[in-house]
Write a protein that holds these residues in place. Structure first.
Motif, mmCIF file in Angstrom:
data_model
loop_
_atom_site.group_PDB
_atom_site.id
_atom_site.type_symbol
_atom_site.label_atom_id
_atom_site.label_comp_id
_atom_site.label_asym_id
_atom_site.label_seq_id
_atom_site.Cartn_x
_atom_site.Cartn_y
_atom_site.Cartn_z
ATOM 1 N N TRP A 94 0.871 -1.173 0.000
ATOM 2 C CA TRP A 94 0.000 0.000 0.000
ATOM 3 C C TRP A 94 0.910 1.225 0.000
ATOM 4 N N PHE A 96 1.161 5.410 0.307
ATOM 5 C CA PHE A 96 0.415 6.529 0.868
ATOM 6 C C PHE A 96 1.105 7.840 0.520
ATOM 7 N N HIS A 100 -1.055 11.014 4.236
ATOM 8 C CA HIS A 100 -1.497 9.664 4.608
ATOM 9 C C HIS A 100 -2.659 9.161 3.761
ATOM 10 N N GLU A 101 -2.977 9.846 2.649
ATOM 11 C CA GLU A 101 -4.038 9.341 1.779
ATOM 12 C C GLU A 101 -3.524 8.125 1.005
ATOM 13 N N PHE A 102 -4.376 7.139 0.857
ATOM 14 C CA PHE A 102 -4.020 5.935 0.118
ATOM 15 C C PHE A 102 -3.914 6.258 -1.366
ATOM 16 N N TRP A 105 -2.278 0.233 -4.653
ATOM 17 C CA TRP A 105 -1.629 -1.027 -4.300
ATOM 18 C C TRP A 105 -0.557 -1.339 -5.341
ATOM 19 N N PRO A 137 -6.959 2.650 -6.519
ATOM 20 C CA PRO A 137 -7.943 2.484 -5.442
ATOM 21 C C PRO A 137 -9.285 1.921 -5.905
ATOM 22 N N CYS A 189 -6.349 0.562 4.059
ATOM 23 C CA CYS A 189 -6.291 1.752 3.210
ATOM 24 C C CYS A 189 -6.344 3.043 4.029
ATOM 25 N N ASP A 190 -6.823 2.942 5.273
ATOM 26 C CA ASP A 190 -6.843 4.094 6.170
ATOM 27 C C ASP A 190 -5.793 3.957 7.268
#
Length: 213
Positions: A94, A96, A100-102, A105, A137, A189-190
């Motif tokens: 993952w 970021f 910290h936003e995704f 992948w 995403p 994802c968070d």
């Protein structure tokens, strides 16, 4: 042995017996699904390069095996959570952004990882198979580095032993992507690292120990 949350773990890549990449992370989760590590921006790392300073991508692959080598000691860039499913030929990362936003992948096709733990140090060893998959995403995906993978297979010194097994591992990952199954179901994802999970100043002693497989 289950690793406690927050414990330090090395992730290492090998080309045959040669150590080529090292990251250091912290354990996020370790259970029957696999091992997840947090590797933040600025973490100490090693990445093999030519002794004259050229990156791997700048050396013709026909010459790579005989080219003198050294390590680039630049820190890892980007915040990443790296998950190693039990018994699979891939890991899932993952990525970021700064807030910290995704972002996406990344399916890293690789030798099924081998775990080790001794002398107060734990790690996970594998061999990168170069062919990868990028997943957005909303689970749109594309293969990455197919041309390089095809080129490298022409050479006897390449470290991939079974190209069909590599592609099969990629298809197994894509089956999970298409159906939105774990780990592509929104899990982590968070994710936010715990307070105090700052990068260490240096790699721990033993980072260059022989491979475990």
């Amino acid at each position: 042995m289950t690793l406690p949350t927050g414990s330090t773990v090395l992730r290492r890549h090998f080309e045959h017996d040669r150590l080529t990449r090292v990251w250091v992370g912290r354990t996020v989760s370790d259970d029957e699904r696999g091992l997840a590590l947090w590797v933040p921006d600025g973490s100490p790392s090693r990445d093999v390069i030519a002794a004259d300073g050229r990156a791997f991508s700048e050396v013709p692959f026909a010459e790579w095996e005989t080219t003198p080598k050294s390590f680039d000691e630049s820190p890892w860039r980007g915040d990443a959570l790296m998950f190693h499913p039990v018994g699979t030929g891939f890991s899932v990362w993952w990525f970021f952004g700064a807030g910290h936003e995704f972002r996406n992948w990344y399916v890293n096709l690789e030798r099924p990882s081998e775990r080790w733990s001794d002398d107060g140090l734990a790690g996970i060893d594998t061999t990168d198979h170069d062919l990868d998959i990028v997943v957005t995403p909303d689970r749109r995906w594309e293969w990455k580095d197919e041309d390089l993978f095809t080129e490298f297979l022409r050479y006897d010194h390449y470290w991939v032993e079974d190209a069909e097994a590599v592609r099969a591992a990629g298809e197994a990952a894509l089956e999970l992507v298409r159906h939105g199954r774990f780990p592509f179901d929104g899990t982590w994802c968070d994710f936010r690292p715990a307070a105090g999970w700052e990068p260490p100043e240096s790699l721990p002693d033993g980072w260059d120990r022989p491979r475990s497989f």
